[in-house]
Write an enzyme that holds these catalytic residues in place. Sequence first.
Site, PDB file in Angstrom:
ATOM      1  N   HIS A 208       0.858  -1.181   0.000  1.00  0.00           N
ATOM      2  CA  HIS A 208       0.000   0.000   0.000  1.00  0.00           C
ATOM      3  C   HIS A 208       0.895   1.231   0.000  1.00  0.00           C
ATOM      4  O   HIS A 208       1.706   1.433   0.901  1.00  0.00           O
ATOM      5  CB  HIS A 208      -0.937   0.001   1.205  1.00  0.00           C
ATOM      6  CG  HIS A 208      -2.074  -0.952   1.065  1.00  0.00           C
ATOM      7  ND1 HIS A 208      -2.675  -1.576   2.143  1.00  0.00           N
ATOM      8  CD2 HIS A 208      -2.744  -1.397  -0.038  1.00  0.00           C
ATOM      9  CE1 HIS A 208      -3.661  -2.349   1.708  1.00  0.00           C
ATOM     10  NE2 HIS A 208      -3.705  -2.259   0.387  1.00  0.00           N
ATOM     11  N   GLU A 211       1.780   3.867   3.017  1.00  0.00           N
ATOM     12  CA  GLU A 211       2.228   3.355   4.312  1.00  0.00           C
ATOM     13  C   GLU A 211       3.755   3.376   4.383  1.00  0.00           C
ATOM     14  O   GLU A 211       4.422   2.341   4.378  1.00  0.00           O
ATOM     15  CB  GLU A 211       1.646   1.956   4.530  1.00  0.00           C
ATOM     16  CG  GLU A 211       0.118   1.989   4.572  1.00  0.00           C
ATOM     17  CD  GLU A 211      -0.542   0.616   4.464  1.00  0.00           C
ATOM     18  OE1 GLU A 211       0.171  -0.409   4.518  1.00  0.00           O
ATOM     19  OE2 GLU A 211      -1.782   0.566   4.343  1.00  0.00           O
ATOM     20  N   ARG A 263      -3.080   5.040  -2.303  1.00  0.00           N
ATOM     21  CA  ARG A 263      -2.958   3.703  -1.719  1.00  0.00           C
ATOM     22  C   ARG A 263      -2.693   2.615  -2.763  1.00  0.00           C
ATOM     23  O   ARG A 263      -1.956   1.658  -2.504  1.00  0.00           O
ATOM     24  CB  ARG A 263      -4.267   3.379  -0.975  1.00  0.00           C
ATOM     25  CG  ARG A 263      -4.472   1.928  -0.537  1.00  0.00           C
ATOM     26  CD  ARG A 263      -5.852   1.813   0.095  1.00  0.00           C
ATOM     27  NE  ARG A 263      -6.305   0.440   0.283  1.00  0.00           N
ATOM     28  CZ  ARG A 263      -6.311  -0.195   1.452  1.00  0.00           C
ATOM     29  NH1 ARG A 263      -5.847   0.411   2.532  1.00  0.00           N
ATOM     30  NH2 ARG A 263      -6.771  -1.423   1.542  1.00  0.00           N
ATOM     31  N   HIS A 333       2.429  -3.675   6.810  1.00  0.00           N
ATOM     32  CA  HIS A 333       1.479  -2.603   6.547  1.00  0.00           C
ATOM     33  C   HIS A 333       1.500  -1.631   7.725  1.00  0.00           C
ATOM     34  O   HIS A 333       2.185  -1.844   8.708  1.00  0.00           O
ATOM     35  CB  HIS A 333       0.061  -3.172   6.395  1.00  0.00           C
ATOM     36  CG  HIS A 333      -0.158  -4.002   5.185  1.00  0.00           C
ATOM     37  ND1 HIS A 333      -0.914  -3.585   4.121  1.00  0.00           N
ATOM     38  CD2 HIS A 333       0.271  -5.256   4.862  1.00  0.00           C
ATOM     39  CE1 HIS A 333      -0.950  -4.529   3.189  1.00  0.00           C
ATOM     40  NE2 HIS A 333      -0.232  -5.560   3.616  1.00  0.00           N
ATOM     41  N   GLU A 408       0.594  -4.917  11.085  1.00  0.00           N
ATOM     42  CA  GLU A 408       0.121  -3.535  10.989  1.00  0.00           C
ATOM     43  C   GLU A 408       0.956  -2.738  11.983  1.00  0.00           C
ATOM     44  O   GLU A 408       0.771  -2.846  13.192  1.00  0.00           O
ATOM     45  CB  GLU A 408      -1.370  -3.435  11.319  1.00  0.00           C
ATOM     46  CG  GLU A 408      -2.282  -4.092  10.303  1.00  0.00           C
ATOM     47  CD  GLU A 408      -2.471  -3.259   9.047  1.00  0.00           C
ATOM     48  OE1 GLU A 408      -1.973  -2.111   9.008  1.00  0.00           O
ATOM     49  OE2 GLU A 408      -3.133  -3.749   8.113  1.00  0.00           O
TER      50      GLU A 408
END
Length: 443
Positions: A208, A211, A263, A333, A408
């Site tokens: 993405h 990020e 994104r 991510h 994440e």
Amino acid sequence: MGPLVSLLLLLLTPAAVPGHGQVHVQSSRGDTGLVPALRLRTEQADNAAQYAGYQVLRVNVDSNGTLDLLRTYEDRPGVDFWTPISPLVPTVDVMVSPDVRSELTRRLKDSGGSYGVNIGNVQDAIVRQNPIPSPFYLELLEGRQGYQLTWKAYHRLAVHHQYMDYVEHEYRGLCSTFSIGISTEGRNVKGIRCGLGEREIWIDGGIHAREWISPAVVSYLVKDFSATSYKEQDILKAFTIYMIPVLNPDGYEYTHTGRRMWRKTRSRTPGSSCVGADPNRNFGYHWGEAGTSTNPCSDVYPGSRPFSEPETRGVRDFLLQHKNKMEMYISFHSYSQMLFVPYGHGTERPSDYDELLRVAQKGAAALQAAGGPAFRVGQASRLLYAASGGSDDWAKAKANIKYSFTFELRDKGFNGFLLPSSLIEQSGRETAAAVKAMIRAIL
């Protein structure tokens, strides 16, 4: 300790927002080399200015009425949901333009909803996230032999590629670069392998585009598995680790030269003027189901078909070629401080879920022991929301990679996608501790 000494020890020691509805615009072709300081400043200022007056709100979703209200704003221009609209989470972070903010906050108050402000000025936050170094410091970096990458700033694609070339040159016999193909706009999807073992591990970042902490952390792992390889002999003698810091190079460059909050990829969408697909919805396992949109302008548009994107096809082909050796898949991510195990498309659990959970919990514990925050561990579909077509689910179910995980990274929304560059080094240290603990858990 020099690279040759490290290698000898290793061998010898025992063992929608702006851009919604936008027609296709090619990213700058001047970004194949290192970017001069003046251009960096100009691009950053132009990029940030597009978000003048934008804010990131944290909306409390303690009632179904608030969730339903937020859903009416999905895919609207001037609205970008940074966290999903989901009954599994108590709050939703959403970036809004000035006009939408006025309308949304009024409707929330009228319905009895409540909210706070995470980021009061997105334009200023973009500039603060990655301060451009002084001309003197940039001159020092340009004069440094081999590479300009640091873990005190976010860097362009060319700098990441330059660093991998440097590592290949300095750690010959231990590390070498590789490619899984060429992006839509002609960029190399480049990685580096380090290690001497027959068993294999895959690590990727930057799927993405916005990020930024993800490529930075993967580059930190490259450093740990090369410059400090003498500390990781047990891992590097058993495994070869394949690392790609920027899996979505077109999107990543576009976040520097076009829209900071982009994104997706930058491919053309058949029959639409909208651009790109969400590469982490584009893998061919439960494709196009939960957590996706058929609207090509949506940030979670999964593409026109599974593996429509050259970047995801490159991952697919490489992992299938290595499926008899590849034992672990890790994708990075941001944000939310969670560590996911399959499956994310629904609440179904693989038969070896308890073993995957054991390894993930080892990682979360090591991350916290290294000074990091507590990470929640479990399935995305139970902790956050269901999302189909993800790379980790496909790696587990179709490439038969036993240990498949998604991180994440920091933070929990105070900065969100605009995590300051001052936190890169700490994020790298704590995440490296987690990854090494997870690998050692399967040695």
